[in-house]
Design a protein around this motif. Structure first.
Motif, PDB file in Angstrom:
ATOM      1  N   ALA A  67       0.840  -1.194   0.000  1.00  0.00           N
ATOM      2  CA  ALA A  67       0.000   0.000   0.000  1.00  0.00           C
ATOM      3  C   ALA A  67       0.876   1.246   0.000  1.00  0.00           C
ATOM      4  N   VAL A  68       1.893   1.248   0.864  1.00  0.00           N
ATOM      5  CA  VAL A  68       2.818   2.376   0.972  1.00  0.00           C
ATOM      6  C   VAL A  68       4.202   1.824   1.253  1.00  0.00           C
ATOM      7  N   LEU A  69       5.184   2.326   0.529  1.00  0.00           N
ATOM      8  CA  LEU A  69       6.580   1.956   0.758  1.00  0.00           C
ATOM      9  C   LEU A  69       7.371   3.234   0.987  1.00  0.00           C
ATOM     10  N   ILE A  70       8.028   3.308   2.136  1.00  0.00           N
ATOM     11  CA  ILE A  70       8.852   4.468   2.466  1.00  0.00           C
ATOM     12  C   ILE A  70      10.293   3.988   2.511  1.00  0.00           C
ATOM     13  N   ASP A  71      11.137   4.533   1.626  1.00  0.00           N
ATOM     14  CA  ASP A  71      12.547   4.139   1.599  1.00  0.00           C
ATOM     15  C   ASP A  71      13.419   5.357   1.343  1.00  0.00           C
ATOM     16  N   HIS A  72      14.698   5.126   1.091  1.00  0.00           N
ATOM     17  CA  HIS A  72      15.642   6.240   0.933  1.00  0.00           C
ATOM     18  C   HIS A  72      15.376   7.082  -0.316  1.00  0.00           C
ATOM     19  N   GLY A  74      12.129   7.789  -1.581  1.00  0.00           N
ATOM     20  CA  GLY A  74      10.904   8.568  -1.435  1.00  0.00           C
ATOM     21  C   GLY A  74       9.771   7.690  -0.955  1.00  0.00           C
ATOM     22  N   ILE A  75       8.566   8.073  -1.308  1.00  0.00           N
ATOM     23  CA  ILE A  75       7.369   7.341  -0.904  1.00  0.00           C
ATOM     24  C   ILE A  75       6.682   6.806  -2.150  1.00  0.00           C
ATOM     25  N   THR A  76       6.381   5.505  -2.141  1.00  0.00           N
ATOM     26  CA  THR A  76       5.637   4.872  -3.221  1.00  0.00           C
ATOM     27  C   THR A  76       4.258   4.523  -2.690  1.00  0.00           C
ATOM     28  N   LEU A  77       3.229   5.051  -3.353  1.00  0.00           N
ATOM     29  CA  LEU A  77       1.854   4.735  -2.991  1.00  0.00           C
ATOM     30  C   LEU A  77       1.384   3.630  -3.923  1.00  0.00           C
ATOM     31  N   GLY A  78       1.030   2.494  -3.333  1.00  0.00           N
ATOM     32  CA  GLY A  78       0.667   1.326  -4.123  1.00  0.00           C
ATOM     33  C   GLY A  78      -0.652   1.489  -4.846  1.00  0.00           C
ATOM     34  N   ARG A  79      -0.916   0.522  -5.707  1.00  0.00           N
ATOM     35  CA  ARG A  79      -2.096   0.563  -6.562  1.00  0.00           C
ATOM     36  C   ARG A  79      -3.271  -0.112  -5.868  1.00  0.00           C
ATOM     37  N   LEU A  80      -4.417   0.497  -6.006  1.00  0.00           N
ATOM     38  CA  LEU A  80      -5.705  -0.040  -5.578  1.00  0.00           C
ATOM     39  C   LEU A  80      -6.597  -0.092  -6.800  1.00  0.00           C
ATOM     40  N   PRO A  81      -7.715  -0.818  -6.743  1.00  0.00           N
ATOM     41  CA  PRO A  81      -8.647  -0.700  -7.875  1.00  0.00           C
ATOM     42  C   PRO A  81      -9.023   0.766  -8.102  1.00  0.00           C
ATOM     43  N   THR A  83      -7.150   3.196  -8.967  1.00  0.00           N
ATOM     44  CA  THR A  83      -6.068   4.146  -8.730  1.00  0.00           C
ATOM     45  C   THR A  83      -4.815   3.646  -9.429  1.00  0.00           C
ATOM     46  N   HIS A  84      -3.788   4.458  -9.456  1.00  0.00           N
ATOM     47  CA  HIS A  84      -2.533   4.058 -10.080  1.00  0.00           C
ATOM     48  C   HIS A  84      -1.422   4.082  -9.037  1.00  0.00           C
ATOM     49  N   ARG A  85      -0.360   3.359  -9.322  1.00  0.00           N
ATOM     50  CA  ARG A  85       0.807   3.377  -8.450  1.00  0.00           C
ATOM     51  C   ARG A  85       1.524   4.701  -8.663  1.00  0.00           C
ATOM     52  N   GLU A  86       2.015   5.275  -7.584  1.00  0.00           N
ATOM     53  CA  GLU A  86       2.630   6.594  -7.686  1.00  0.00           C
ATOM     54  C   GLU A  86       3.879   6.655  -6.817  1.00  0.00           C
ATOM     55  N   PHE A  87       4.974   7.106  -7.406  1.00  0.00           N
ATOM     56  CA  PHE A  87       6.218   7.301  -6.666  1.00  0.00           C
ATOM     57  C   PHE A  87       6.490   8.793  -6.561  1.00  0.00           C
ATOM     58  N   VAL A  88       6.804   9.250  -5.336  1.00  0.00           N
ATOM     59  CA  VAL A  88       7.119  10.664  -5.115  1.00  0.00           C
ATOM     60  C   VAL A  88       8.474  10.729  -4.413  1.00  0.00           C
ATOM     61  N   PRO A  89       9.494  11.333  -5.057  1.00  0.00           N
ATOM     62  CA  PRO A  89      10.817  11.428  -4.421  1.00  0.00           C
ATOM     63  C   PRO A  89      10.803  12.424  -3.258  1.00  0.00           C
ATOM     64  N   TRP A  90      11.736  12.240  -2.330  1.00  0.00           N
ATOM     65  CA  TRP A  90      11.806  13.109  -1.154  1.00  0.00           C
ATOM     66  C   TRP A  90      11.981  14.573  -1.531  1.00  0.00           C
ATOM     67  N   SER A  91      12.663  14.844  -2.637  1.00  0.00           N
ATOM     68  CA  SER A  91      12.910  16.240  -3.022  1.00  0.00           C
ATOM     69  C   SER A  91      11.620  16.999  -3.338  1.00  0.00           C
ATOM     70  N   GLU A  92      10.537  16.285  -3.638  1.00  0.00           N
ATOM     71  CA  GLU A  92       9.271  16.933  -3.974  1.00  0.00           C
ATOM     72  C   GLU A  92       8.260  16.910  -2.837  1.00  0.00           C
ATOM     73  N   ILE A  93       8.503  16.115  -1.799  1.00  0.00           N
ATOM     74  CA  ILE A  93       7.530  15.961  -0.718  1.00  0.00           C
ATOM     75  C   ILE A  93       7.635  17.122   0.265  1.00  0.00           C
ATOM     76  N   VAL A  94       6.486  17.704   0.580  1.00  0.00           N
ATOM     77  CA  VAL A  94       6.406  18.806   1.528  1.00  0.00           C
ATOM     78  C   VAL A  94       5.951  18.290   2.893  1.00  0.00           C
ATOM     79  N   SER A  95       4.939  17.406   2.907  1.00  0.00           N
ATOM     80  CA  SER A  95       4.448  16.886   4.186  1.00  0.00           C
ATOM     81  C   SER A  95       3.792  15.526   4.000  1.00  0.00           C
ATOM     82  N   VAL A  96       3.727  14.797   5.107  1.00  0.00           N
ATOM     83  CA  VAL A  96       3.026  13.522   5.168  1.00  0.00           C
ATOM     84  C   VAL A  96       2.059  13.639   6.334  1.00  0.00           C
ATOM     85  N   ASP A  97       0.769  13.394   6.064  1.00  0.00           N
ATOM     86  CA  ASP A  97      -0.261  13.562   7.084  1.00  0.00           C
ATOM     87  C   ASP A  97      -1.089  12.292   7.209  1.00  0.00           C
ATOM     88  N   LEU A  98      -1.334  11.893   8.428  1.00  0.00           N
ATOM     89  CA  LEU A  98      -2.257  10.795   8.711  1.00  0.00           C
ATOM     90  C   LEU A  98      -3.444  11.415   9.414  1.00  0.00           C
TER      91      LEU A  98
END
Length: 195
Positions: A67-72, A74-81, A83-98
């Motif tokens: 569902a979510v992979l956090i590594d060196h 960036g953050i990869t948001l997995g695919r659901l019906p 939706t699409h899989r999405e990778f966002v590198p750390w250089s572009e991420i501003v915040s992570v909110d739960l």
């Protein structure tokens, strides 16, 4: 909440108490139509509407996909019906909110993970040409810290529901701050893991 290695935090889809209740409730509504002589609560339209939702819930919970992979990187948001899989590198991420969205007249809390990032942001509007944006900027200037406003200007948000995931908010915060100390982590990360 399997942790693949010390360098990554991986959250996989799977059965949770909340997901099992959703599947049980959907199956119960559909099962009413199978009772001889019983009339379904909403005629014969209920089963065709609920069957795809039940199938998507069961398949997603059973697949054990990431569902979510956090590594060196960036953050990869997995695919659901749907939706699409999405990778966002750390250089572009501003915040992570739960956060928790209240649903069903306040009876249910639906955990949501938001990743706010700069890539894919909508084209910037010139406030002089847009009264709506100008009004928002005026309000924010009067009520919100200027540094906070500037940090979040021109960003977009990628979202994943965490109903079918077991997420550890403390581990999420630790992973994000470990890989990208400058990224804001906010929301319900200091509370216990949602069921």
């Amino acid at each position: 909440m399997p942790i693949s290695s010390p360098d990554t935090y991986e959250i996989c889809y799977g059965w949770t108490r909340r997901g099992a209740w959703i599947a049980l409730i959907l199956a119960s509504f559909m099962g009413v139509g199978l009772i001889p002589g019983a009339e379904p609560p909403v005629g014969h339209l209920l089963e065709p509407l609920l069957a795809p939702i039940l199938a998507a819930t069961v398949l997603t919970a059973s697949c054990r996909r990431t569902a979510v992979l956090i590594d060196h990187k960036g953050i990869t948001l997995g695919r659901l019906p749907f939706t699409h899989r999405e990778f966002v590198p750390w250089s572009e991420i501003v915040s992570v909110d739960l956060r928790n969205v209240v649903a069903g007249s306040g009876r249910f809390r639906v955990p949501i993970l938001d990743v706010r990032h700069r890539r894919g942001a909508a084209p910037r509007w010139d406030p002089a040409n847009s009264p709506g944006v100008q009004a928002i900027d005026t309000y924010l200037a009067a009520h919100v810290d200027a540094e906070f406003v500037e940090t979040f200007r021109g960003i977009t948000m990628s979202t994943r529901g965490m109903v079918l995931c077991r997420l550890d908010p403390a581990r999420l915060k630790e992973a994000v701050q470990g890989f990208a100390p400058g990224v804001r982590v906010s929301g319900d990360v200091d509370q216990g893991s949602p069921p």
